[in-house]
Design a protein around this motif. Sequence first.
Motif, PDB file in Angstrom:
ATOM      1  N   ARG A  77      18.493 -29.850  -0.179  1.00 28.06           N
ATOM      2  CA  ARG A  77      19.614 -28.936  -0.420  1.00 28.06           C
ATOM      3  C   ARG A  77      20.942 -29.568  -0.047  1.00 28.06           C
ATOM      4  N   GLY A  78      20.937 -30.441   0.952  1.00 30.15           N
ATOM      5  CA  GLY A  78      22.145 -31.159   1.305  1.00 30.15           C
ATOM      6  C   GLY A  78      22.991 -30.523   2.386  1.00 30.15           C
ATOM      7  N   ASP A  79      22.517 -29.446   3.027  1.00 30.41           N
ATOM      8  CA  ASP A  79      23.309 -28.818   4.086  1.00 30.41           C
ATOM      9  C   ASP A  79      22.491 -28.656   5.363  1.00 30.41           C
ATOM     10  N   ALA A  80      21.530 -29.539   5.570  1.00 29.32           N
ATOM     11  CA  ALA A  80      20.622 -29.407   6.709  1.00 29.32           C
ATOM     12  C   ALA A  80      21.354 -29.583   8.034  1.00 29.32           C
ATOM     13  N   VAL A  81      20.869 -28.883   9.036  1.00 31.99           N
ATOM     14  CA  VAL A  81      21.308 -29.064  10.415  1.00 31.99           C
ATOM     15  C   VAL A  81      20.264 -29.932  11.099  1.00 31.99           C
TER      16      VAL A  81
END
Length: 411
Positions: A77-81
């Motif tokens: 997704r490209g928004d991982a924490v």
Amino acid sequence: MAERGGRIAVADGFLSLWRDLEPIGRHAGSGGYRRFAWGGADGECRDWFRDQARARGLRYEVDRNGNQWAWRGDPERGDAVVTGSHLDSVPDGGAFDGPLGVVSAFAAVDRVPEGGRPLGIVNFTDEEGARFGVACVGSRLATGTLTPERARTLRDAQGISLPQAMERAGRDPDAIGPDPERLARIGAFVELHIEQGRALADTPHPVGVASAIWPHGRWRFDFHGAANHAGTTRLEDRRDPMLTYATTVLGARKKARLAGALATFGKVAVEPNGVNAIPSLVRGWLDARAADRPTLDTVVAAIEQAARERGGRDGVTVTVTEESRTALVEFDTALRDRLATLLTERHGGAPLLPTGAGHDAGILSATVPTAMLYVRNPTGVSHAPAEHATEDDCEAGVTALAEVLEELVCR
């Protein structure tokens, strides 16, 4: 914990995780840790990480540079924490530097509700640089600040190259290099670490937030003299590189003190290294740090100049090689302030702390939004067996990290 290599039961909280990892690589004589990159103890730590990931049903991966990842949710997704640290150590290092961040990551992720952004845990390879002389190898390769060509030239004290060590550990050294696709998965990176100093020790706060990392680097000083007999060579006939080296060590301390900086010769190699032989070569490694780049450059240049001047009087040739350098790191302001505000609201305070110590978070900071949490260290000692954090403060660190992750993942 059940055997490594198979599916295991998830450990019950931080202390169970900590006690399972704690014995690996501990030296019975010194009480310190010898977990050197791609060696036996490091491999056992890597197995521990893999097993903890699989026990939780996390997606486990090893990237091209040997960094280990565990994912909850779809990182594409490209928004991982992402949270984590490293598991390797300096020679006879303390238990907490690095492992506290990895163990706390698993314990904290266990507390974060499902849903929201993807969540990841990472163990960066060879952060300390104890074996091959360059710090943060895994994160530097991933970000492109260490080239594959340079990395393949690195050798340990036994002459084993980094590629050879990786091959022996079952990894492909031909694959190493920048990994922008993987870094693009990360929307925010938060590293928890033992405090390497005593800024929190006399405060009521068990956890602080990093503000910046001083510029720092490593330089190799080669002092070339002439080998000769210690019992027959007149003092005035000697070209003794040990004398030049010793004077340089003392000079480094003085020049750093006058500039408000830090300079340390902490590693030395001598040839031929005989009690009754004048050395032909003394090789010393300088670690230097300062609050800003001009001060750091000035201090290192002054140390180098003093070494050459003394070498001229001693008949010793001095060469200096920069092995690594990290610029001033100012962590992402918005992320840092968000963490500090959250922890202040919930726990009454979270001091902002600068540090002279380098971290993988500092390497990543130029690529992704990055922040750090520090857990109180009552001794102030680090890189030594006396490094310590109380169980209560470790638990406070896990709680703070879990709250931060939940804030970033779920809101």
